[in-house]
Design an enzyme around this catalytic site. Structure first.
Site, PDB file in Angstrom:
ATOM      1  N   ALA A 103       4.015   5.863  17.796  1.00  0.00           N
ATOM      2  CA  ALA A 103       2.836   6.275  18.564  1.00  0.00           C
ATOM      3  C   ALA A 103       3.037   7.713  19.011  1.00  0.00           C
ATOM      4  O   ALA A 103       3.370   7.984  20.175  1.00  0.00           O
ATOM      5  CB  ALA A 103       2.626   5.351  19.759  1.00  0.00           C
ATOM      6  N   PRO A 104       2.860   8.674  18.112  1.00  0.00           N
ATOM      7  CA  PRO A 104       3.208  10.076  18.433  1.00  0.00           C
ATOM      8  C   PRO A 104       2.359  10.712  19.520  1.00  0.00           C
ATOM      9  O   PRO A 104       2.809  11.671  20.162  1.00  0.00           O
ATOM     10  CB  PRO A 104       3.007  10.787  17.083  1.00  0.00           C
ATOM     11  CG  PRO A 104       2.120   9.884  16.282  1.00  0.00           C
ATOM     12  CD  PRO A 104       2.449   8.499  16.719  1.00  0.00           C
ATOM     13  N   ASP A 154      12.628   9.471  19.062  1.00  0.00           N
ATOM     14  CA  ASP A 154      12.508  10.762  18.393  1.00  0.00           C
ATOM     15  C   ASP A 154      11.107  11.288  18.684  1.00  0.00           C
ATOM     16  O   ASP A 154      10.129  10.827  18.098  1.00  0.00           O
ATOM     17  CB  ASP A 154      12.729  10.595  16.881  1.00  0.00           C
ATOM     18  CG  ASP A 154      12.724  11.922  16.140  1.00  0.00           C
ATOM     19  OD1 ASP A 154      12.204  12.911  16.677  1.00  0.00           O
ATOM     20  OD2 ASP A 154      13.228  11.956  15.006  1.00  0.00           O
ATOM     21  N   GLY A 181       7.711  10.550  16.756  1.00  0.00           N
ATOM     22  CA  GLY A 181       6.756   9.673  17.422  1.00  0.00           C
ATOM     23  C   GLY A 181       7.237   8.255  17.597  1.00  0.00           C
ATOM     24  O   GLY A 181       6.427   7.350  17.798  1.00  0.00           O
ATOM     25  N   LEU A 218       1.114   5.536   4.276  1.00  0.00           N
ATOM     26  CA  LEU A 218       1.716   4.937   3.078  1.00  0.00           C
ATOM     27  C   LEU A 218       2.934   4.094   3.444  1.00  0.00           C
ATOM     28  O   LEU A 218       3.185   3.046   2.839  1.00  0.00           O
ATOM     29  CB  LEU A 218       2.092   6.021   2.068  1.00  0.00           C
ATOM     30  CG  LEU A 218       1.033   6.264   0.977  1.00  0.00           C
ATOM     31  CD1 LEU A 218      -0.289   6.686   1.568  1.00  0.00           C
ATOM     32  CD2 LEU A 218       1.526   7.271  -0.051  1.00  0.00           C
ATOM     33  N   ASP A 242      -8.554  -5.660  -2.416  1.00  0.00           N
ATOM     34  CA  ASP A 242      -9.973  -5.635  -2.084  1.00  0.00           C
ATOM     35  C   ASP A 242     -10.474  -4.196  -1.942  1.00  0.00           C
ATOM     36  O   ASP A 242      -9.748  -3.314  -1.499  1.00  0.00           O
ATOM     37  CB  ASP A 242     -10.199  -6.385  -0.764  1.00  0.00           C
ATOM     38  CG  ASP A 242     -11.628  -6.287  -0.280  1.00  0.00           C
ATOM     39  OD1 ASP A 242     -12.509  -6.883  -0.920  1.00  0.00           O
ATOM     40  OD2 ASP A 242     -11.866  -5.587   0.726  1.00  0.00           O
ATOM     41  N   GLU A 265     -10.179  -5.114  -7.374  1.00  0.00           N
ATOM     42  CA  GLU A 265     -11.608  -5.354  -7.201  1.00  0.00           C
ATOM     43  C   GLU A 265     -12.270  -3.983  -7.256  1.00  0.00           C
ATOM     44  O   GLU A 265     -12.353  -3.267  -6.264  1.00  0.00           O
ATOM     45  CB  GLU A 265     -11.888  -6.045  -5.865  1.00  0.00           C
ATOM     46  CG  GLU A 265     -13.328  -6.521  -5.755  1.00  0.00           C
ATOM     47  CD  GLU A 265     -13.947  -6.327  -4.376  1.00  0.00           C
ATOM     48  OE1 GLU A 265     -14.919  -7.041  -4.078  1.00  0.00           O
ATOM     49  OE2 GLU A 265     -13.477  -5.465  -3.619  1.00  0.00           O
TER      50      GLU A 265
END
Length: 670
Positions: free
Chosen positions: A64-65, A91, A95, A305, A327, A381
């Protein structure tokens, strides 16, 4: 590249295709630099973030930066912030935050949340990486939950090994799998439905709505907690037991994975997680899907990612899933989400309106999945027809094993809804079912869950409509019922028989489940009436649904009995518009369809290879609720035509009796 060799029309775009692959490799190198295990090591975020046991303590880590302070709140703190449960900065530049708590403070079953502070505000959040989320029965609020049972479930069965049969998928929704007006459970599905699927002959199940979602009526597509199996169906142990039993029955288990977007909820979702929307999603209009009212991931961020690739690895390794149906791939590929596009030229795929970061993510996800589990199944899909979706990256593709043939169900709906039976053209049916890239395996289907959502109807209900309520008994002589039963069998058979990769059926459609699907919501008085499956219809000896179920079981069984059925070359032998007759073959199997609504053909001559032919199936058989007009015991022999055209050798003809609205499956015996 093979993609160019297979389709020379792609030659003008070779540079773009190559640049996309280079960019994916560049992203991979950047993400995995210094990691000996490559993508697999990079995708271990779930082993670091979230709640983990460490000796006598729990350690919980969060990314949670933008946060200035984090607190753990829950049952143990009366859901208030207390200084002893404040996180420390691990750190600041990265974050990362961390908190250690004695395990006795957080026993199994404890409910908890995070309280985040950020410049100008604060808010409670369910941890992004948490593995268990529950909803309070009284307040309806969602909480993360410590899940550490004394006896965690251990898998008993190995994954089924792929064989030479096509992928035959039974698409399922756990919650609506009961006949009762309620939300069914993993355990009920395991004991009551799995054996049905195994008996039906399908070799894979596709589970929908597994990832936690706050709104049941979203069908599982508005995901809030990506690492948590939905608790409304039961416990993580229950899901593991279900998957294990499926493996024991020889069924591979595919997960409907939602990585295209996320629910906009903030407390129980990822929206504005650390006070910013940009932690996971694009800012501005690009970050909102205008049709789905959801947030769209920013695949250009390494942290996103990390989150999504770890999610792929987590479901494969922690629960034993055998692959994923991704999906909303079209929405991922295009900046405009593919909305309003006709995709009527190749330029539409390469004109710069494509998100190269999303493309890179899909390529890397497929590489990771197949590295972890070489026999894994990935299905896209994807409705635009993007070239290369189901080609290996080495050939210039994106690495999926299959693409969904989404044009086929749309075609059947248009044909049934907008055209008289007399106007059905075999040449058009053949073209629509076989118009695809031969090198890219597809999953063919007549209808999935999509075609029956509220506001729509199943194919059979479109044809029979309200007569299904009163005229599906065996004594009925209602013509609309006979028509619907005859055509739905032909539609399903011609769709399955022309596959080049696999075939999919949605739960209950194999026996003609009536009506539509509508989950409990305010607009229907929170009713479960249309969010269940009426299995008793198929089990009743007095109703005609049983015949449809028998037809589907025999059709699937026939396909599985032929080695590599989906790889056998398809050959068209006869198309006759006026007669509405279609005949095609795969090796020694021949499929003959008379779509004409009233005209039966006696001694109908079709030029076929010489030999003796036996009838394997007739859709008109009485056991399939037909009229029984075909004697399946009679063998047929080709005969030499009396004359030939233009000096050619006389043809061999097979003469058949083809009743109206009937399909035959024949086998040639030389």
């Amino acid at each position: 590249m093979k993609i160019i060799e297979q389709d020379p029309w792609l030659r003008p775009y070779e540079t773009v295709i190559e640049s996309r692959l280079r960019y994916a490799r560049k992203r991979e190198a950047s993400l995995t630099g210094g990691l000996s295990g490559g993508l697999s090591d990079f995708a271990n975020g779930h082993l670091y973030y979230g709640l983990h046991a460490d000796g006598d303590a729990w350690v919980i880590r969060e990314y949670a930066p933008n946060a200035t302070a984090l607190y753990l709140i829950g049952d143990f703190s009366r859901h208030q912030r207390q200084p002893q449960y404040r996180f420390s900065v691990v750190d600041r530049s990265a974050g990362d935050w961390e908190l250690r708590v004695p395990r006795r403070i957080l026993p199994h079953g404890t409910r908890y949340r995070l309280l985040l502070e950020w410049p100008g505000g604060e808010g409670e959040r369910i941890p992004a990486w948490c593995r268990r989320v529950v909803q309070d029965a009284d307040s309806y609020l969602f909480y993360a939950q410590v899940w550490q049972p004394d006896e965690p479930y251990r898998m008993q069965h190995e994954r089924p090994l792929p064989d030479d049969a096509p992928l035959l998928i039974y698409e399922c929704h756990i919650g609506m799998s009961s006949e009762q007006a309620k939300i069914a459970t993993y355990e009920e599905f395991r004991t009551d439905v799995l054996p049905r699927i195994a008996r039906s002959g399908y070799n894979a199940i596709q589970l929908m709505a597994v990832q936690e979602h706050p709104y049941y009526a979203s069908y599982g597509y508005h995901v809030s907690s990506f690492f948590a199996p939905s608790s409304r169906f039961g416990t993580p142990e229950d899901l593991k037991r279900l998957i294990d039993d499926a493996h024991g029955l020889g069924l591979r288990v595919i997960m409907d994975l939602v990585h295209a977007h996320a629910v906009r909820n903030e407390v129980e979702g990822l929206g504005c997680y650390d006070g910013t929307r940009s932690l996971f999603f694009h800012d501005g209009d690009r970050g909102i899907h205008p049709a789905w009212d959801s947030y769209c991931f920013d695949y250009g961020k390494d942290s996103v990612l990390h989150f999504l690739l770890s999610n792929c690895k987590y479901w494969l390794t922690e629960y034993g899933f055998d692959g994923f149906r991704f999906d909303g791939v079209t929405s991922m590929l295009y900046y405009n989400r593919g909305l309003g596009e006709t995709f009527d030229s190749y330029e539409r795929y390469f004109d710069g309106g494509q998100d190269v970061n999303a493309i890179a993510y899909l390529i890397l996800a497929n590489k990771l999945i197949h590295t972890l589990c070489p026999a894994a199944i990935t299905i896209a899909e994807e409705v635009s027809g993007m070239p290369g979706i189901a080609l290996p990256t080495a050939d210039g593709g994106y690495g999926f094993d299959y693409r969904l043939a989404m044009n086929i169900p749309d075609y059947w709906i248009r044909l049934v809804a907008d055209h008289r039976d007399e106007d059905w053209q075999p040449a058009d049916i053949w073209h629509q079912l076989t118009n695809r890239r031969a090198s890219e395996p597809a999953i063919s289907y007549a209808e999935s869950h999509d075609q029956a959502l509220v506001g729509d109807k199943t194919l059979i209900f479109r044809m029979i409509d309200s007569a299904m309520y009163d005229h599906m008994n065996k004594e009925s002589t209602e013509q609309s019922v006979d028509r619907g039963i005859a055509l739905i069998k032909m539609i399903r058979l011609v769709t399955a028989a022309t596959m080049n990769g696999g075939y999919l059926n949605f739960m209950g459609n194999e026996f003609g489940h009536p009506e539509w699907i509508d989950f409990p919501r305010e607009g229907n008085g929170w009713s479960f009436h249309y969010a269940r499956r009426l299995w008793s219809l198929a089990d009743s000896p007095f109703l005609r649904y049983a015949g449809l179920q028998s037809f589907d079981r025999d059709m699937i069984g026939l396909i599985r009995s032929v080695p590599s059925f989906h790889r056998l070359p398809l050959r068209e032998y006869w198309l006759h518009g006026n007669d509405q007759v279609l005949c095609f073959g795969r090796d020694s199997l021949f499929f003959v369809f008379n779509f004409h609504p009233v005209r039966s053909h006696a001694d109908y001559a079709i030029p076929l290879p010489p030999g003796r032919y036996e009838v394997l199936m007739s859709s008109d058989a009485r056991r399939y609720e037909g009229y029984g007009r075909v004697d399946e015991r009679v063998a047929h022999h080709t005969c030499r035509a009396a004359s030939a055209v233009g000096g050619a050798s006389p043809q061999e003809l097979l003469k058949l009796y083809l009743p109206a609205r009937t399909a035959l499956v024949l086998r040639r015996i030389v």
